[in-house]
Design a protein around this motif. Structure first.
Motif, mmCIF file in Angstrom:
data_model
loop_
_atom_site.group_PDB
_atom_site.id
_atom_site.type_symbol
_atom_site.label_atom_id
_atom_site.label_comp_id
_atom_site.label_asym_id
_atom_site.label_seq_id
_atom_site.Cartn_x
_atom_site.Cartn_y
_atom_site.Cartn_z
ATOM 1 N N ARG A 258 11.803 5.463 69.434
ATOM 2 C CA ARG A 258 13.196 5.906 69.581
ATOM 3 C C ARG A 258 13.604 6.866 68.464
ATOM 4 N NH1 ARG A 258 16.106 2.614 73.236
ATOM 5 N NH2 ARG A 258 14.677 2.440 75.000
ATOM 6 N N GLN A 259 12.935 6.786 67.312
ATOM 7 C CA GLN A 259 13.209 7.739 66.241
ATOM 8 C C GLN A 259 12.952 9.168 66.720
ATOM 9 O OE1 GLN A 259 14.818 5.614 64.184
ATOM 10 N NE2 GLN A 259 13.693 6.130 62.327
ATOM 11 N N VAL A 260 12.025 9.324 67.632
ATOM 12 C CA VAL A 260 11.698 10.637 68.201
ATOM 13 C C VAL A 260 12.475 10.874 69.486
ATOM 14 C CG1 VAL A 260 9.831 12.049 69.130
ATOM 15 C CG2 VAL A 260 9.409 10.553 67.165
ATOM 16 N N GLU A 261 12.582 9.848 70.323
ATOM 17 C CA GLU A 261 13.180 10.021 71.645
ATOM 18 C C GLU A 261 14.685 10.252 71.596
ATOM 19 O OE1 GLU A 261 10.096 7.144 74.160
ATOM 20 O OE2 GLU A 261 12.056 6.389 73.524
ATOM 21 N N ASN A 262 15.380 9.568 70.686
ATOM 22 C CA ASN A 262 16.838 9.692 70.661
ATOM 23 C C ASN A 262 17.313 11.118 70.385
ATOM 24 O OD1 ASN A 262 17.076 7.021 71.301
ATOM 25 N ND2 ASN A 262 17.706 6.345 69.271
ATOM 26 N N PRO A 263 16.746 11.821 69.399
ATOM 27 C CA PRO A 263 17.156 13.218 69.224
ATOM 28 C C PRO A 263 16.865 14.087 70.451
ATOM 29 C CG PRO A 263 16.056 12.425 67.245
ATOM 30 C CD PRO A 263 15.869 11.373 68.298
ATOM 31 N N LEU A 264 15.767 13.802 71.141
ATOM 32 C CA LEU A 264 15.462 14.572 72.357
ATOM 33 C C LEU A 264 16.498 14.315 73.438
ATOM 34 C CD1 LEU A 264 11.574 14.114 72.567
ATOM 35 C CD2 LEU A 264 12.848 16.133 71.820
ATOM 36 N N LEU A 265 16.920 13.048 73.595
ATOM 37 C CA LEU A 265 17.954 12.742 74.578
ATOM 38 C C LEU A 265 19.253 13.469 74.225
ATOM 39 C CD1 LEU A 265 18.656 9.400 76.309
ATOM 40 C CD2 LEU A 265 20.564 10.583 75.228
ATOM 41 N N GLU A 266 19.594 13.509 72.928
ATOM 42 C CA GLU A 266 20.816 14.202 72.509
ATOM 43 C C GLU A 266 20.718 15.697 72.788
ATOM 44 O OE1 GLU A 266 21.424 13.080 68.424
ATOM 45 O OE2 GLU A 266 21.208 10.951 68.925
ATOM 46 N N GLN A 267 19.542 16.273 72.585
ATOM 47 C CA GLN A 267 19.367 17.702 72.878
ATOM 48 C C GLN A 267 19.623 17.997 74.352
ATOM 49 O OE1 GLN A 267 15.535 19.089 71.509
ATOM 50 N NE2 GLN A 267 15.847 18.285 69.435
ATOM 51 N N LYS A 268 19.103 17.129 75.237
ATOM 52 C CA LYS A 268 19.303 17.334 76.665
ATOM 53 C C LYS A 268 20.759 17.087 77.054
ATOM 54 C CE LYS A 268 14.543 16.073 77.853
ATOM 55 N NZ LYS A 268 13.664 15.098 78.554
ATOM 56 N N ALA A 269 21.373 16.080 76.440
ATOM 57 C CA ALA A 269 22.769 15.750 76.778
ATOM 58 C C ALA A 269 23.726 16.835 76.300
ATOM 59 C CB ALA A 269 23.145 14.407 76.170
ATOM 60 N N ALA A 270 23.334 17.638 75.323
ATOM 61 C CA ALA A 270 24.206 18.706 74.815
ATOM 62 C C ALA A 270 24.553 19.719 75.902
ATOM 63 C CB ALA A 270 23.540 19.402 73.632
ATOM 64 N N ALA A 271 23.759 19.749 76.969
ATOM 65 C CA ALA A 271 24.022 20.700 78.057
ATOM 66 C C ALA A 271 25.264 20.338 78.860
ATOM 67 C CB ALA A 271 22.800 20.778 78.979
ATOM 68 N N PHE A 272 25.721 19.080 78.793
ATOM 69 C CA PHE A 272 26.877 18.696 79.621
ATOM 70 C C PHE A 272 27.914 17.844 78.883
ATOM 71 C CE2 PHE A 272 23.399 15.700 80.363
ATOM 72 C CZ PHE A 272 24.012 14.477 80.163
ATOM 73 N N LEU A 273 27.669 17.476 77.647
ATOM 74 C CA LEU A 273 28.654 16.721 76.869
ATOM 75 C C LEU A 273 29.432 17.666 75.949
ATOM 76 C CD1 LEU A 273 26.722 13.496 75.745
ATOM 77 C CD2 LEU A 273 28.190 13.815 77.745
ATOM 78 N N THR A 274 30.672 17.300 75.636
ATOM 79 C CA THR A 274 31.458 18.060 74.674
ATOM 80 C C THR A 274 30.970 17.739 73.262
ATOM 81 O OG1 THR A 274 33.125 16.335 74.340
ATOM 82 C CG2 THR A 274 33.443 17.825 76.220
#
Length: 435
Positions: A258-274
């Motif tokens: 998760r130390q690696v996966e969580n930043p990746l999830l945030e990068q993808k979520a940046a496309a639709f989150l404020t």
């Protein structure tokens, strides 16, 4: 010792502490049955997280509830179900849990408010019926997979009568992502009203989290604890101890991933989150990681280990290696008492699909190792209203191709219940040899 290990698609019973009432859920579970043992504990639901209390301390979440504790748990629940006043209170608790668990079901399945309430009432009735079957009515000493399948079919028929085929499939798909929905709901609850997630944002974030959970789950080799024979004198306590060790290692590895996966999830979520929502997501995930770390440290301390999580994974015993070979695989499936046997020649790791009985479709993937063991992973499908659908759950049958003395070994077998349009009691047996 006569132990039956099987994966059965019926609700789990959360028993984190003697004071905690069972909660409603429809996730698959693993039952381990032995004499007076017939309990299952959900160690983290579908997201793979450890069970934690509100302060982040570890709870008494375990893979087994055994002996007197299991009997006492069942006795208390039977008392609640048998007393009219306590039963009414217990049903209200279950209904409230189901309302929370199925938040958003109307929008995503396509139900009006009246139909949504009818669905909740039906799910509550079914939940109560299952508690009755497990704790009030006598059960056979050895679990009957066909009985579980028949009960699942009755539940599916009642849901189909209410919803119809297409909406039933949507509801089943909705159930598969409930762990991720709860996760997203907790995130949304942290946001101020002006920054709440829109339904479309929730759906996209749920999809991202579901993919992360699916990949994390696929990496966990929890079956390894039971893959090799433990010996005729292995006690249930030894099995529990080994399972807890495997769970600790898996949790530590998951924390590192998760130390690696969580930043990746945030990068993808940046496309639709404020920006405000994204900042809260990052904070939320960091707090989860901290909570998980404290949980793991407490587990390590209880085991007499240094509580600090090592930077590198624990050195494990040398794992068997996959071999490069052509295999002959024989898979025998008995589905609702109807047998099917197929034999295929495939490369190690290559999947093949075949039709079993009762309309069930199986996909078998053999993986053979250099220690003369083969695992056959089985995934299940059925033809639905909108084409072929993969069903929740699956099974792994492990077979030893050759004994240590060089003689040929017999195949491995197992049993599971899969739920789709109906319940399927699936008994498996596999044999394999190198060509």
């Amino acid at each position: 010792m006569n132990l039956l290990l099987c994966s059965v698609a019926i609700p789990t019973i959360a028993a984190e502490s003697p004071q905690t009432p069972p909660t409603a859920t429809h996730a698959p579970l693993t039952i381990v049955q032995h004499s007076d043992v017939f309990r299952a504990v959900d160690p983290g639901a579908s997201t793979g997280e450890p069970a934690l209390d509100e302060q982040g301390a570890k709870t008494q979440s375990r893979f087994f509830v055994i002996g007197d504790e299991a009997n006492e748990f069942s006795r208390r629940l039977k008392e609640r179900l048998s007393d009219p006043e306590q039963r009414a209170e217990f049903r209200a608790e279950q209904r409230a849990a189901l309302v929370t668990q199925n938040a958003g079901v109307g929008r995503l399945v396509g139900l009006d408010p009246v139909m949504e309430q009818k669905l909740i009432e039906l799910l509550t009735d079914q939940q109560m019926e299952q508690f009755e079957q497990m704790h009030v009515r006598p059960r056979p000493t050895v679990s009957d997979l066909q009985q579980y399948a028949d009960e699942a079919t009755q539940r599916m028929n009642a849901l189909r009568e209410l919803l119809g085929d297409e909406k039933l499939e949507r509801f089943q798909d909705f159930e598969l992502s409930q762990g991720e929905r709860r996760w997203v709901n907790r995130l949304s609850a942290r946001l101020a009203p002006a920054h709440k997630l829109r339904p479309d944002q929730e759906d996209r974030l749920i999809a991202l989290k579901h993919e992360q959970s699916r990949m994390s789950f696929a990496a966990i080799e929890s079956w390894r604890a039971f893959r090799r024979p433990l010996g005729p004198q292995t006690s249930l306590e030894d099995m529990q101890r080994e399972t807890q060790r495997q769970s600790r290692i898996a949790n530590e590895n998951s924390w590192r991933k998760r130390q690696v996966e969580n930043p990746l999830l945030e990068q993808k979520a940046a496309a639709f989150l404020t920006p405000v929502q994204l900042a809260e997501l990052s904070k939320y995930q960091a707090e989860e990681q901290d909570t998980t770390r404290r949980f793991i440290e407490a587990v390590r301390a209880d085991a007499g280990m240094d509580p600090n999580i090592p930077a590198q994974p624990e050195a494990a015993e040398e794992r068997p290696k996959l071999i490069d070979a052509q295999l002959q695989i024989e898979v025998s499936l008995t589905v609702n008492r109807e047998p099917t046997t197929v034999t295929r020649s495939v490369r190690n790791g290559e999947s093949f699909t075949f039709e079993a009985a009762q309309g069930l479709i199986a996909e078998a993937t053999p993986t053979m190792y250099d220690d003369d063991w083969v695992d056959v992973h089985l995934a299940y499908y059925e033809e639905g209203a909108n084409g072929r659908r993969r069903l929740s759950g699956g099974s792994i049958s492990a077979a030893q191709v050759r004994q240590p003395d060089g003689s040929l070994a017999t195949g491995g077998s197992g049993g599971t219940v899969i739920t789709g349009r109906k319940g399927y009691a699936v008994e498996t047996k596999v044999n394999a040899k190198v060509l």
